[in-house]
Design an enzyme around this catalytic site. Structure first.
Site, short mmCIF file in Angstrom:
data_model
loop_
_atom_site.label_atom_id
_atom_site.label_comp_id
_atom_site.label_asym_id
_atom_site.label_seq_id
_atom_site.Cartn_x
_atom_site.Cartn_y
_atom_site.Cartn_z
N TYR A 50 7.49 11.85 2.43
CA TYR A 50 6.34 11.16 1.84
C TYR A 50 5.23 12.17 1.53
O TYR A 50 4.26 11.81 0.86
CB TYR A 50 5.76 10.10 2.80
N LYS A 229 3.26 -2.70 3.26
CA LYS A 229 2.36 -1.65 2.80
C LYS A 229 1.37 -2.22 1.80
O LYS A 229 1.76 -2.91 0.87
CB LYS A 229 3.16 -0.53 2.13
N ARG A 235 -5.43 -7.54 2.22
CA ARG A 235 -3.99 -7.69 2.36
C ARG A 235 -3.51 -7.05 3.67
O ARG A 235 -2.64 -7.58 4.36
CB ARG A 235 -3.28 -7.05 1.15
#
Length: 286
Positions: A50, A229, A235
């Protein structure tokens, strides 16, 4: 408060984590992790491939939250499989994260010299550098290929998991060993068909929760660790606010019936290893 799930090695993992895949290392990951920790996440999932371990580590340090209250996952990349390369890879992850230990370290893509890498991970676990060790993207076929080289049974297998892809064959193999499934893409990567499913809409209205919360609660009740994610704070908050209601067994059965038996990615497909190696060069800037 986020619940925890007990792993087969006795360690506890927060049932909901915050994943940082595809969040750039241009300050965005640092900001997202700081935000996630601020709203109550205590489980951060990153990986060598990542390219943002350093920002994750910096956010953890700057958060002021005691280290032992934050569960950190990272993953070894294909280029570092084999015994000696894996030892270096683990050391590099620790250095980039700026940590003395990593709570969970995974074989990210199980191809090539997995046994050599696993041996290095077992040794690092004994040395206290890795608390728990596991695997990722292991199908039944891949699991059976490598299982005999595991002296330590993996604590986790992180795979694509959502109501359309419920990994039922894999669970038949792993449940008796108490290997926990961890879901990447637990919301079907925003699949609009999934969010429009009548049963999910009905449950959403009944429990006054959004579709994402219904999906995540279903997965949680199935004993799956979830890694939703989002970089949006509202959220982030809603994704972990799933512990104040419970689906009935009948509702769980209706959710189970959504399974299509496959996901968007098949690790058994030919050429996957080569595709991944060409897509992610973790030593490009060495």
């Amino acid at each position: 408060m986020v619940e925890t799930i007990k792993l087969n090695d006795g360690n506890e993992i927060p049932a909901v984590g915050f994943g940082v895949f595809l969040i750039p290392a241009d300050g965005s990951t640092y900001k997202a992790v700081m935000n996630a920790l601020k709203v109550g996440y205590r489980h951060i999932d990153t990986a060598v491939a990542y390219f943002n371990e350093a920002e994750v580590g910096r956010a953890i340090k700057d958060s002021g939250i005691p280290r032992d209250e934050i569960f950190v996952t990272s993953k070894l990349w294909l280029q570092d499989y084999g015994y000696e390369p894996a030892k270096k890879g683990i050391a590099t992850s620790l250095k980039k994260l700026g940590l003395d230990y990593i709570d969970l370290y995974l074989i990210h893509q199980p191809y090539g010299d997995v046994p050599g890498a696993w041996k290095a991970m077992e040794e690092a676990q004994k040395a206290g550098q890795l608390k728990s060790i596991g695997i990722s993207n292991a199908t039944p076929k891949i699991w059976n290929q490598f299982k005999d080289s595991f002296n330590v049974i993996p604590a986790v297998n992180q795979v694509e998991y959502n109501p359309y892809s419920q990994q039922k064959q894999l669970r038949k193999i792993l449940d008796p060993l108490d290997v926990k499934l961890e879901a990447w893409g637990p919301l079907g990567q925003g699949n609009t068909d999934l969010f429009a499913e009548p049963i999910i809409k009905q449950l959403s209205e009944k429990y006054h929760k959004d579709a994402g919360q219904i999906i995540l609660r279903f997965e949680n009740q199935e004993g799956v660790i979830v890694l939703p994610k989002s970089t949006h704070e509202s959220r982030m908050i809603s994704n972990k606010d799933i512990f104040d209601f419970e689906l009935t067994e009948d509702e769980m059965e209706q959710m189970r019936s959504l399974d299509k038996g496959h996901g968007s990615h098949n690790p058994d497909d030919p050429g996957v290893e080569q595709m991944l190696l060409s897509a992610f060069d973790v030593h490009a800037n060495d």
